[in-house]
Design a protein around this motif. Structure first.
Motif, PDB file in Angstrom:
ATOM      1  N   ASP A  45       0.689  -1.005  10.207  1.00  0.00           N
ATOM      2  CA  ASP A  45       1.131  -0.260  11.077  1.00  0.00           C
ATOM      3  C   ASP A  45       2.558   0.071  10.743  1.00  0.00           C
ATOM      4  N   ARG A  46       3.099  -0.708   9.770  1.00  0.00           N
ATOM      5  CA  ARG A  46       4.545  -0.342   9.595  1.00  0.00           C
ATOM      6  C   ARG A  46       4.752   0.322   8.112  1.00  0.00           C
ATOM      7  N   VAL A  47       4.085   0.097   7.253  1.00  0.00           N
ATOM      8  CA  VAL A  47       4.015   0.987   5.973  1.00  0.00           C
ATOM      9  C   VAL A  47       2.842   1.620   5.604  1.00  0.00           C
ATOM     10  N   HIS A  48       2.947   2.971   5.275  1.00  0.00           N
ATOM     11  CA  HIS A  48       1.665   3.635   4.767  1.00  0.00           C
ATOM     12  C   HIS A  48       2.234   4.089   3.231  1.00  0.00           C
ATOM     13  N   VAL A  49       1.269   4.134   2.628  1.00  0.00           N
ATOM     14  CA  VAL A  49       1.549   4.678   1.120  1.00  0.00           C
ATOM     15  C   VAL A  49       0.444   5.563   0.561  1.00  0.00           C
ATOM     16  N   VAL A  50       0.783   6.650  -0.261  1.00  0.00           N
ATOM     17  CA  VAL A  50      -0.385   7.411  -0.897  1.00  0.00           C
ATOM     18  C   VAL A  50       0.072   6.875  -2.204  1.00  0.00           C
ATOM     19  N   VAL A  51      -1.229   6.566  -3.188  1.00  0.00           N
ATOM     20  CA  VAL A  51      -1.012   6.170  -4.591  1.00  0.00           C
ATOM     21  C   VAL A  51      -2.041   6.900  -5.281  1.00  0.00           C
ATOM     22  N   ASN A  52      -1.633   7.339  -6.393  1.00  0.00           N
ATOM     23  CA  ASN A  52      -2.405   8.043  -7.469  1.00  0.00           C
ATOM     24  C   ASN A  52      -2.318   6.924  -8.634  1.00  0.00           C
ATOM     25  N   GLY A  53      -3.665   6.723  -9.200  1.00  0.00           N
ATOM     26  CA  GLY A  53      -3.627   5.933 -10.246  1.00  0.00           C
ATOM     27  C   GLY A  53      -4.299   4.498 -10.073  1.00  0.00           C
ATOM     28  N   ILE A  54      -3.889   3.734 -10.902  1.00  0.00           N
ATOM     29  CA  ILE A  54      -4.436   2.333 -10.712  1.00  0.00           C
ATOM     30  C   ILE A  54      -3.522   1.112 -10.859  1.00  0.00           C
ATOM     31  N   ILE A  55      -3.651   0.242  -9.894  1.00  0.00           N
ATOM     32  CA  ILE A  55      -2.992  -0.922  -9.986  1.00  0.00           C
ATOM     33  C   ILE A  55      -3.546  -1.984 -10.546  1.00  0.00           C
ATOM     34  N   GLU A  56      -3.431  -2.414 -11.856  1.00  0.00           N
ATOM     35  CA  GLU A  56      -4.186  -3.182 -12.783  1.00  0.00           C
ATOM     36  C   GLU A  56      -4.447  -4.750 -12.196  1.00  0.00           C
ATOM     37  N   ASN A  57      -3.232  -5.309 -11.764  1.00  0.00           N
ATOM     38  CA  ASN A  57      -3.413  -6.528 -11.274  1.00  0.00           C
ATOM     39  C   ASN A  57      -3.453  -6.731  -9.775  1.00  0.00           C
ATOM     40  N   TYR A  58      -4.081  -5.763  -9.133  1.00  0.00           N
ATOM     41  CA  TYR A  58      -4.241  -5.834  -7.722  1.00  0.00           C
ATOM     42  C   TYR A  58      -4.943  -6.925  -7.189  1.00  0.00           C
ATOM     43  N   VAL A  59      -5.993  -7.603  -7.969  1.00  0.00           N
ATOM     44  CA  VAL A  59      -6.703  -8.950  -7.574  1.00  0.00           C
ATOM     45  C   VAL A  59      -5.688  -9.927  -7.309  1.00  0.00           C
ATOM     46  N   SER A  60      -4.934 -10.243  -8.347  1.00  0.00           N
ATOM     47  CA  SER A  60      -4.215 -11.363  -8.129  1.00  0.00           C
ATOM     48  C   SER A  60      -3.038 -10.910  -6.982  1.00  0.00           C
ATOM     49  N   LEU A  61      -2.612  -9.816  -6.877  1.00  0.00           N
ATOM     50  CA  LEU A  61      -1.545  -9.693  -5.967  1.00  0.00           C
ATOM     51  C   LEU A  61      -2.082  -9.845  -4.403  1.00  0.00           C
ATOM     52  N   ARG A  62      -3.359  -9.334  -4.536  1.00  0.00           N
ATOM     53  CA  ARG A  62      -3.949  -9.279  -3.053  1.00  0.00           C
ATOM     54  C   ARG A  62      -4.264 -10.859  -2.653  1.00  0.00           C
ATOM     55  N   ALA A  63      -4.803 -11.666  -3.695  1.00  0.00           N
ATOM     56  CA  ALA A  63      -5.135 -13.020  -3.297  1.00  0.00           C
ATOM     57  C   ALA A  63      -3.549 -13.622  -2.924  1.00  0.00           C
TER      58      ALA A  63
END
Ligand code: GLU
Length: 431
Positions: free
Chosen positions: A108-126
């Motif tokens: 609800d606070r932050v929205h983003v539009v992203v093009n491309g790939i975040i390669e380390n998203y698995v560890s960041l999400r964890a």
């Protein structure tokens, strides 16, 4: 891949965002969405499939006056004058229309539009989940929103700066915070992002085409720079936080080039434009009996070449294949050819005396840019052949030769291909 846009100004943002996305359609996508910063917070509309579905979703909201996604106050009560949009080409997570979970506080606070790939998203999400963030999708893009929300302490630009340090991959994104609805913050790493400047308004987009009929000037962003954009006020900082002046250019309105006219498809229209495109391309460099690249390319670069290496992807690679026949036949200079994505990963033998020619229609092809950078870092000279003046490739080379095919919307290259081949012949003849 895909397109992102942003708008902040005094005009209703919704139509400007959707129109901007429409002009980026040629980049390919499988779903689309917009977020508007309205009086009730950030309000999103998403739709799977092409933009007509997004338009239908938006009209349905208007007609029903009901809450869809996060609601429609942003358009009904007082038209929102800032927002972001995305034609998404799903790389991580399925093609979705709606979040599968109720909105979390972060969402609800932050929205983003992203093009491309975040390669380390698995560890960041964890890590984010361990700290309490609730994810609503499988996308790598969502970690960017949660990171910005987690880093936010009243200053969106500072939160984006802190987020960037944690991201690996190649991407461009624009962020919008509920508490700062009149500011957009964007950054890029190896994916395109430009800023359009108008009168008391500004745009973000993956390509100038999105705002060519609306903005007066384009401001190019370099890798790692952070742009803080408000209506009539754009500030760009480098990774160290220093304000940088950067490079601006006039925007050329593409006018009818961006319309299909009487043709059924852009591809058909562009096939019919091949003759004129060739005339422009050849005419720019042929003067009577002489081929003259003028200030675009110093003959010394050509004459000093012991070996020529051409790199490109897809259709551009195939134009380079034709170029090899011409150069070897007429000039007796050895020519090697590589698909750019292989070249960058095979530790090629390169050095002074090598001339590397990068072929890229858009001037933004990530693998070709990486191959060109590798070549330059090892002492080779790099010439780029591209159709887009001011594109990233023209800023990372020793010389840029332009095909003058105009805007090509069709994903299957036609007029740009014949122009690339023509330019290869001119180059071979000049050598
Ligand atoms: N990786 C992101 C996703 O899957 C962005 C893809 C894109 O460039 O559209 O949502």
């Amino acid at each position: 891949m895909c397109g992102i846009v942003g708008y902040v100004g005094n005009r209703p943002a919704r139509e400007l965002l959707i129109e901007g996305l429409q002009r980026l359609e040629y980049r390919g996508y499988d779903s689309a969405g917009i977020t508007l910063a309205g009086p009730a917070g950030l309000e999103s509309t998403r739709a799977v499939g092409n933009l007509s579905h997004l338009r239908s979703a938006v009209s349905a909201q208007d007609a029903a006056g009901e809450r869809v996604g996060a609601g429609c106050h942003a358009t009904v009560e007082a038209p929102a004058t800032s927002g972001i949009g995305h034609t998404r080409w799903a790389t991580h997570g399925s093609v979705t229309e709606r979040n599968t979970h109720p909105h979390s506080d972060d969402a609800d606070r932050v929205h983003v539009v992203v093009n491309g790939i975040i390669e380390n998203y698995v560890s960041l999400r964890a890590r984010l989940q361990a700290d309490g963030s609730v994810f609503s999708s499988e996308t790598d893009a969502e970690v960017v929103a949660h990171l910005v929300a987690a880093e936010y302490d009243g200053d969106l630009a500072a939160a984006v700066t802190a987020t960037l340090d944690q991201l690996q991959g190649h991407f461009a994104f624009v962020a919008l915070h509920r508490d700062e609805p009149d500011v957009l913050v964007g950054s890029r790493r190896e994916c395109p992002l430009v800023i359009g400047l108008g009168d008391d308004e500004a745009f973000f987009a993956s390509s100038t085409a999105a705002f060519a009929s609306e903005a007066r000037k384009v401001r190019y962003l370099e890798d790692g720079e952070i742009a803080i954009v408000r209506a009539g006020d754009v500030e760009v900082r480098d990774a160290a936080g220093e304000i940088v002046a950067g490079r601006e250019a006039e925007v050329t309105d593409l006018g009818p080039q961006a319309e299909k006219g009487p043709f059924e498809t852009f591809m058909l229209k562009e096939i019919h434009e091949q003759g004129a495109a060739l005339e422009e391309t050849i005419g720019a460099y042929v003067n009577g009996p002489t081929i003259d690249f003028g200030g675009d390319l110093d003959d010394d670069l050509l004459l000093r070449a012991r070996r020529i290496i051409m790199v490109g992807c897809g259709t551009s690679y195939h134009a380079a294949l034709v170029g090899r026949y011409a150069i070897e036949q007429w000039c007796r200079v050895p020519v090697e050819l590589d698909v750019a994505s292989e070249f960058r990963y095979r530790n090629p033998v390169l050095g002074p005396g090598d001339l590397v020619i990068g072929m890229t229609q858009s001037g933004e092809t990530a693998d070709t840019l990486a191959a060109m950078r590798l070549a330059r870092s090892q002492g080779a000279h790099v010439v780029v052949v591209t159709n887009v003046p001011g594109s990233q490739a023209t800023r990372e080379c020793d010389a840029a030769l332009l095909t003058r095919a105009g805007l090509e919307v069709g994903v299957a290259a036609t007029k740009t291909f014949v122009c690339q081949v023509a330019l290869m012949y001119l180059l071979a003849l000049r050598i």
